[in-house]
Design an enzyme around this catalytic site. Structure first.
Site, PDB file in Angstrom:
ATOM      1  N   SER A 146      17.826  71.531   7.970  1.00  0.00           N
ATOM      2  CA  SER A 146      16.545  70.952   8.392  1.00  0.00           C
ATOM      3  C   SER A 146      16.709  69.478   8.767  1.00  0.00           C
ATOM      4  O   SER A 146      15.819  68.888   9.366  1.00  0.00           O
ATOM      5  CB  SER A 146      15.497  71.104   7.286  1.00  0.00           C
ATOM      6  OG  SER A 146      15.864  70.344   6.156  1.00  0.00           O
ATOM      7  N   TYR A 159      26.879  64.148   9.049  1.00  0.00           N
ATOM      8  CA  TYR A 159      26.486  65.522   8.696  1.00  0.00           C
ATOM      9  C   TYR A 159      25.516  66.079   9.740  1.00  0.00           C
ATOM     10  O   TYR A 159      25.671  67.203  10.234  1.00  0.00           O
ATOM     11  CB  TYR A 159      25.831  65.503   7.304  1.00  0.00           C
ATOM     12  CG  TYR A 159      25.307  66.833   6.826  1.00  0.00           C
ATOM     13  CD1 TYR A 159      26.171  67.797   6.323  1.00  0.00           C
ATOM     14  CD2 TYR A 159      23.943  67.120   6.864  1.00  0.00           C
ATOM     15  CE1 TYR A 159      25.699  69.021   5.869  1.00  0.00           C
ATOM     16  CE2 TYR A 159      23.459  68.331   6.426  1.00  0.00           C
ATOM     17  CZ  TYR A 159      24.336  69.277   5.921  1.00  0.00           C
ATOM     18  OH  TYR A 159      23.859  70.483   5.474  1.00  0.00           O
TER      19      TYR A 159
HETATM   20  P1  NDP Z   1      28.002  74.248  -1.561  1.00  0.00           P
HETATM   21  O1  NDP Z   1      28.845  73.031  -1.450  1.00  0.00           O
HETATM   22  O2  NDP Z   1      27.201  74.422  -2.762  1.00  0.00           O
HETATM   23  O3  NDP Z   1      28.935  75.528  -1.305  1.00  0.00           O
HETATM   24  C1  NDP Z   1      29.771  75.486  -0.174  1.00  0.00           C
HETATM   25  C2  NDP Z   1      30.448  76.804   0.054  1.00  0.00           C
HETATM   26  O4  NDP Z   1      31.241  76.646   1.230  1.00  0.00           O
HETATM   27  C3  NDP Z   1      31.374  77.194  -1.063  1.00  0.00           C
HETATM   28  O5  NDP Z   1      31.433  78.590  -1.169  1.00  0.00           O
HETATM   29  C4  NDP Z   1      32.723  76.627  -0.588  1.00  0.00           C
HETATM   30  O6  NDP Z   1      33.818  77.410  -1.012  1.00  0.00           O
HETATM   31  C5  NDP Z   1      32.609  76.795   0.911  1.00  0.00           C
HETATM   32  N1  NDP Z   1      33.423  75.831   1.594  1.00  0.00           N
HETATM   33  C6  NDP Z   1      33.338  74.479   1.556  1.00  0.00           C
HETATM   34  N2  NDP Z   1      34.311  73.947   2.299  1.00  0.00           N
HETATM   35  C7  NDP Z   1      35.021  74.984   2.812  1.00  0.00           C
HETATM   36  C8  NDP Z   1      36.139  75.078   3.653  1.00  0.00           C
HETATM   37  N3  NDP Z   1      36.747  73.984   4.141  1.00  0.00           N
HETATM   38  N4  NDP Z   1      36.613  76.301   3.970  1.00  0.00           N
HETATM   39  C9  NDP Z   1      36.014  77.415   3.490  1.00  0.00           C
HETATM   40  N5  NDP Z   1      34.948  77.390   2.684  1.00  0.00           N
HETATM   41  C10 NDP Z   1      34.457  76.179   2.353  1.00  0.00           C
HETATM   42  O7  NDP Z   1      27.078  74.234  -0.254  1.00  0.00           O
HETATM   43  P2  NDP Z   1      25.652  74.924   0.022  1.00  0.00           P
HETATM   44  O8  NDP Z   1      25.644  76.320  -0.435  1.00  0.00           O
HETATM   45  O9  NDP Z   1      24.599  73.990  -0.419  1.00  0.00           O
HETATM   46  O10 NDP Z   1      25.660  74.888   1.606  1.00  0.00           O
HETATM   47  C11 NDP Z   1      25.949  76.038   2.385  1.00  0.00           C
HETATM   48  C12 NDP Z   1      25.569  75.720   3.815  1.00  0.00           C
HETATM   49  O11 NDP Z   1      24.187  75.373   3.856  1.00  0.00           O
HETATM   50  C13 NDP Z   1      26.338  74.532   4.385  1.00  0.00           C
HETATM   51  O12 NDP Z   1      26.618  74.761   5.746  1.00  0.00           O
HETATM   52  C14 NDP Z   1      25.341  73.383   4.224  1.00  0.00           C
HETATM   53  O13 NDP Z   1      25.571  72.363   5.143  1.00  0.00           O
HETATM   54  C15 NDP Z   1      24.031  74.115   4.469  1.00  0.00           C
HETATM   55  N6  NDP Z   1      22.845  73.452   3.938  1.00  0.00           N
HETATM   56  C16 NDP Z   1      22.667  73.254   2.610  1.00  0.00           C
HETATM   57  C17 NDP Z   1      21.507  72.651   2.145  1.00  0.00           C
HETATM   58  C18 NDP Z   1      21.241  72.398   0.705  1.00  0.00           C
HETATM   59  O14 NDP Z   1      20.256  71.685   0.377  1.00  0.00           O
HETATM   60  N7  NDP Z   1      22.035  72.945  -0.232  1.00  0.00           N
HETATM   61  C19 NDP Z   1      20.456  72.199   3.073  1.00  0.00           C
HETATM   62  C20 NDP Z   1      20.754  72.460   4.451  1.00  0.00           C
HETATM   63  C21 NDP Z   1      21.894  73.075   4.856  1.00  0.00           C
HETATM   64  P3  NDP Z   1      35.030  76.875  -1.909  1.00  0.00           P
HETATM   65  O15 NDP Z   1      34.448  76.231  -3.128  1.00  0.00           O
HETATM   66  O16 NDP Z   1      35.806  78.118  -2.186  1.00  0.00           O
HETATM   67  O17 NDP Z   1      35.795  75.905  -1.052  1.00  0.00           O
END
Ligand code: NDP
Length: 250
Positions: A146, A159
């Site tokens: 958002s 970001y």
């Molecule tokens: P988290 O950081 O809580 O989780 C991230 C996930 O992505 C984990 O499963 C992690 O796996 C994986 N990940 C991170 N880096 C890599 C990488 N280089 N390669 C493969 N996997 C990777 O993030 P969120 O769940 O909060 O976010 C998920 C999506 O939602 C993202 O795109 C974020 O930008 C978006 N988002 C989140 C918001 C929020 O408020 N939480 C708001 C708006 C958008 P591992 O630990 O195994 O590396």
């Protein structure tokens, strides 16, 4: 609902970054709806294994594949492995993302390169590789933010740059893939309680008062929007930016 009447029965999904938070919730939801699910992970093998175990215990089919979203070759290999295991990728959820940032004049080139690699190149490569064998009825679903609608606080320019790139990619890709019967949509979560942005953490102190519904989102509430877009019900929805943010950017 029996196995055969589940909306995603017979479909195969690939969820990038499915080991934790929103990606894990998406993987579990798509599996609950009947899809075989591959998740990628990078730093959390144990959590990825736990997601797979939970899906399997519930009677579903799942696999975890180590693939750094910033490593194009690894992302291509993860798509290929999913096709080999499940026969196709019918649903791709580009969820993996990181949030490095800071004041504009302090962002390093190394952080910039990492953000572009993981949040943009990873999305492009996964999509390109998946659509090479995707059949009509296929679904590409990006997880944006958002923040592309409303930048509520400073230090997030890098970001937001990456998420804006995904939103632009989404829009134009619709024209390439529409004739092939593949839909392309982006879900833009607002503040959602995850490891990246925990409810009660530093960001929540700033954005909390702006949540129209008075609370943070839950990963399952983003997953339910993804599940709708993945379903046959959403066959006519393509090119959409669906904001799920509790009214934060309203
Ligand atoms: P988290 O950081 O809580 O989780 C991230 C996930 O992505 C984990 O499963 C992690 O796996 C994986 N990940 C991170 N880096 C890599 C990488 N280089 N390669 C493969 N996997 C990777 O993030 P969120 O769940 O909060 O976010 C998920 C999506 O939602 C993202 O795109 C974020 O930008 C978006 N988002 C989140 C918001 C929020 O408020 N939480 C708001 C708006 C958008 P591992 O630990 O195994 O590396």
């Amino acid at each position: 609902m029996s196995e055969t009447t589940k909306s995603l029965a017979g479909k195969a999904a690939l969820v990038t970054g499915g080991s934790r938070s929103i990606g894990a919730a998406v993987a579990k939801r798509l599996a609950k709806d009947g899809a075989a699910v591959a998740i990628t992970y990078h730093g959390s093998p144990d959590k990825a294994a736990a997601v797979v175990a939970e899906i399997e215990t519930a009677g579903g089919r799942a696999v975890a594949i180590k693939a750094d979203a910033g490593d194009a070759a690894a992302v291509r290999a993860a798509v290929a492995e999913t096709v080999k295991l499940f026969g196709s990728v019918d649903i791709l959820v580009n969820n993996a993302g990181i949030a490095l940032g800071g004041p504009i004049d302090e962002i390093t080139e190394a952080d910039y390169a990492r953000m572009i690699a993981g949040n943009v190149t990873g999305v492009f490569v996964a999509t390109q590789e998946a659509v090479r064998s995707m059949k009509p009825g296929g679904r590409i679903i990006h997880i944006g933010s958002s923040m592309v609608r409303y930048a509520a606080f400073p230090t997030a320019s890098l970001y937001t740059l990456t998420k804006g790139a995904v939103a632009g990619f989404n829009r134009s890709l619709v024209r390439d893939l529409g004739p092939r019967g593949i839909t392309v949509n982006t879900v833009h979560p607002g503040p959602t309680d995850t490891d990246m942005n925990p409810d009660g953490g530093p960001v929540s102190k700033i954005v909390g008062p702006g949540m129209a519904i008075g609370r943070y989102g839950r990963p399952e509430e983003i997953a339910s929007v993804v599940a709708y877009l993945a379903s046959p019900e959403a066959a006519f929805v393509t090119g959409a930016d669906i904001v799920a943010d509790g009214g934060f950017t309203a």
